[in-house]
Design a protein around this motif. Structure first.
Motif, PDB file in Angstrom:
ATOM      1  N   VAL A 153     -19.940 -31.441  42.357  1.00  0.00           N
ATOM      2  CA  VAL A 153     -21.128 -30.621  42.106  1.00  0.00           C
ATOM      3  C   VAL A 153     -22.166 -30.849  43.198  1.00  0.00           C
ATOM      4  CG1 VAL A 153     -23.091 -30.266  40.548  1.00  0.00           C
ATOM      5  CG2 VAL A 153     -20.768 -30.480  39.616  1.00  0.00           C
ATOM      6  N   GLU A 154     -22.384 -32.109  43.562  1.00  0.00           N
ATOM      7  CA  GLU A 154     -23.391 -32.410  44.585  1.00  0.00           C
ATOM      8  C   GLU A 154     -22.970 -31.875  45.950  1.00  0.00           C
ATOM      9  OE1 GLU A 154     -26.367 -33.531  43.653  1.00  0.00           O
ATOM     10  OE2 GLU A 154     -25.465 -33.443  41.649  1.00  0.00           O
TER      11      GLU A 154
ATOM     12  N   ARG B  49     -28.083 -27.162  39.339  1.00  0.00           N
ATOM     13  CA  ARG B  49     -26.982 -28.058  38.961  1.00  0.00           C
ATOM     14  C   ARG B  49     -26.265 -27.645  37.670  1.00  0.00           C
ATOM     15  NH1 ARG B  49     -29.605 -32.286  39.525  1.00  0.00           N
ATOM     16  NH2 ARG B  49     -28.894 -32.887  41.621  1.00  0.00           N
TER      17      ARG B  49
ATOM     18  N   ARG C  14     -16.467 -27.370  35.476  1.00  0.00           N
ATOM     19  CA  ARG C  14     -15.748 -27.643  34.229  1.00  0.00           C
ATOM     20  C   ARG C  14     -14.821 -26.500  33.858  1.00  0.00           C
ATOM     21  NH1 ARG C  14     -20.878 -29.827  32.888  1.00  0.00           N
ATOM     22  NH2 ARG C  14     -21.507 -27.892  31.846  1.00  0.00           N
TER      23      ARG C  14
ATOM     24  N   ARG D 108     -32.342 -28.342  43.302  1.00  0.00           N
ATOM     25  CA  ARG D 108     -31.033 -28.897  42.924  1.00  0.00           C
ATOM     26  C   ARG D 108     -30.940 -29.040  41.409  1.00  0.00           C
ATOM     27  NH1 ARG D 108     -28.342 -31.268  47.536  1.00  0.00           N
ATOM     28  NH2 ARG D 108     -26.931 -32.368  46.110  1.00  0.00           N
ATOM     29  N   ASP D 109     -32.012 -29.512  40.783  1.00  0.00           N
ATOM     30  CA  ASP D 109     -31.997 -29.689  39.329  1.00  0.00           C
ATOM     31  C   ASP D 109     -31.830 -28.358  38.611  1.00  0.00           C
ATOM     32  OD1 ASP D 109     -32.327 -32.403  39.654  1.00  0.00           O
ATOM     33  OD2 ASP D 109     -34.501 -32.370  39.308  1.00  0.00           O
TER      34      ASP D 109
ATOM     35  N   ALA E 102     -22.268 -27.137  37.634  1.00  0.00           N
ATOM     36  CA  ALA E 102     -21.458 -28.089  36.866  1.00  0.00           C
ATOM     37  C   ALA E 102     -20.591 -27.362  35.842  1.00  0.00           C
ATOM     38  CB  ALA E 102     -22.361 -29.101  36.176  1.00  0.00           C
ATOM     39  N   GLN E 103     -21.132 -26.302  35.219  1.00  0.00           N
ATOM     40  CA  GLN E 103     -20.346 -25.540  34.247  1.00  0.00           C
ATOM     41  C   GLN E 103     -19.167 -24.863  34.937  1.00  0.00           C
ATOM     42  OE1 GLN E 103     -20.868 -25.445  30.804  1.00  0.00           O
ATOM     43  NE2 GLN E 103     -18.806 -24.560  30.954  1.00  0.00           N
TER      44      GLN E 103
ATOM     45  N   ASN F 204     -13.711 -36.398  41.337  1.00  0.00           N
ATOM     46  CA  ASN F 204     -14.976 -36.798  40.715  1.00  0.00           C
ATOM     47  C   ASN F 204     -15.854 -35.558  40.535  1.00  0.00           C
ATOM     48  OD1 ASN F 204     -17.688 -37.721  40.327  1.00  0.00           O
ATOM     49  ND2 ASN F 204     -17.105 -39.724  41.151  1.00  0.00           N
ATOM     50  N   GLU F 205     -15.947 -35.054  39.324  1.00  0.00           N
ATOM     51  CA  GLU F 205     -16.666 -33.805  39.087  1.00  0.00           C
ATOM     52  C   GLU F 205     -18.132 -33.875  39.508  1.00  0.00           C
ATOM     53  OE1 GLU F 205     -16.238 -32.154  35.220  1.00  0.00           O
ATOM     54  OE2 GLU F 205     -14.045 -32.009  35.325  1.00  0.00           O
ATOM     55  N   PRO F 206     -18.904 -34.914  39.120  1.00  0.00           N
ATOM     56  CA  PRO F 206     -20.313 -34.960  39.555  1.00  0.00           C
ATOM     57  C   PRO F 206     -20.462 -34.953  41.075  1.00  0.00           C
ATOM     58  CG  PRO F 206     -19.946 -36.495  37.759  1.00  0.00           C
ATOM     59  CD  PRO F 206     -18.595 -36.016  38.182  1.00  0.00           C
ATOM     60  N   ALA F 207     -19.567 -35.662  41.769  1.00  0.00           N
ATOM     61  CA  ALA F 207     -19.650 -35.691  43.233  1.00  0.00           C
ATOM     62  C   ALA F 207     -19.353 -34.310  43.812  1.00  0.00           C
ATOM     63  CB  ALA F 207     -18.671 -36.720  43.794  1.00  0.00           C
TER      64      ALA F 207
END
Length: 298
Positions: free
Chosen positions: A60-61, A108, A116, A104-105, A112-113, A55-58
């Motif tokens: 990242v977090e 992020r 990917r 975090r914002d 995230a990049q 899970n990519e978003p997870a």
């Protein structure tokens, strides 16, 4: 130099070859060691490593969590790579942000990049490793002398021979053989390792990339039961092939295919009798029942 054998090392290792090549090996007392660029598998020691992420978003977090802990936490530093050492320095000088969510914002998108782009990172690493491994010399052997496809492919459809080597001393290089693992595309980093790497807690040096490259092959080759001896760049680093002397007493047996030319068999037998006093002559025969190959003394 004494070698410590692998715990699963077989008593003997086997070299499948043609009859004419066997004559050369026995006459010279040497075995050819080669660069992977002349192997019969295009992807041998030239594989694409993978980075496992679900899970990519997870992910990242999780990376952000560990970066926050590294930069602003009170726990022990885990500066295992260059980025981690940078975090260790920044921890001394950076104050904790007033708004963790804004931090975090802000962080992020770049994290995230990177997630990917992990496949391109793995590909670049694979190319660099392949370039380093391209100069290595390897001796390829098997842990069995009764593998039908090997007799068919490497021993000239049973017209060739198999040389059986049994190390007799601690200094025998056959004791240095290591098994090939037959796996799918090797994963250089699993998900947690990737998270740790991106947050400075893991160095690629912590992972045995060398073994992944040198001792891993696709499962389609598993019938070979291969064991490998690594010779580094060898004595002639610029040569694709070179030859290593083996101890005559390590030659346990010469195993003839049941289709070998009678004249070639006589020449090999004569050479063995003259130079390899402890070597036995054996042959492949039909089993009493079933289709598995059987070896018996002549």
């Amino acid at each position: 130099m004494a070698f410590q054998p692998h715990p699963d090392s077989p008593a003997s290792l086997y070299k499948y070859t043609t009859a004419n090549t066997a004559l050369l090996i026995l006459h010279n007392g040497t075995l050819q060691v080669s660069r992977p660029t002349v192997f019969n598998d295009l992807f041998d020691m030239n594989i694409n490593l993978g980075i496992e992420v679900g899970n990519e978003p997870a992910v990242v977090e999780h990376i952000l969590d560990q970066l926050w802990e590294g930069l602003y936490g009170s726990g022990p530093l885990q500066d295992r790579n260059t980025f981690g050492r940078g975090i260790a320095i920044m921890r001394r000088f950076f104050t904790t942000p007033n708004n963790p969510e804004k931090w975090r914002d802000d962080m992020r998108p770049s994290i995230a990049q990177g997630v990917r782009d992990r496949h391109a990172i793995a590909q670049d690493l694979s190319v660099k490793l392949a370039e380093q491994c391209a100069v290595f010399k390897i001796l390829c052997l098997s842990d069995s002398g009764t593998i039908a496809p090997m007799w068919g492919t490497y021993a000239d459809t049973l017209q060739g021979v198999v040389l059986q080597f049994t190390p007799k001393t601690e200094e025998s290089f056959f004791r240095a053989a290591l098994p090939v693992r037959y796996e799918g595309p090797p994963i250089v980093l699993n998900e947690q390792q990737y998270i740790d790497w991106r947050s400075g807690r893991l160095a690629l040096d912590d992972i045995d990339l060398f073994s992944m490259f040198v001792f891993t092959k696709d499962p389609a080759w598993s019938y070979e039961h291969e064991w490998r001896i690594f010779f580094g760049a060898g004595h002639k680093p610029d040569a694709d092939r070179e030859y290593e002397d083996f101890a005559p007493e390590d030659l346990e047996a010469v195993i003839f295919g049941n289709r070998i030319d009678a004249d070639l068999q006589r020449k090999i037998a004569g050479l063995v009798a003259d130079r390899y006093k402890s070597c036995r002559l054996r042959r492949v025969v039909k089993p009493v029942a079933g289709a598995a190959y059987v070896i018996e003394d002549i």
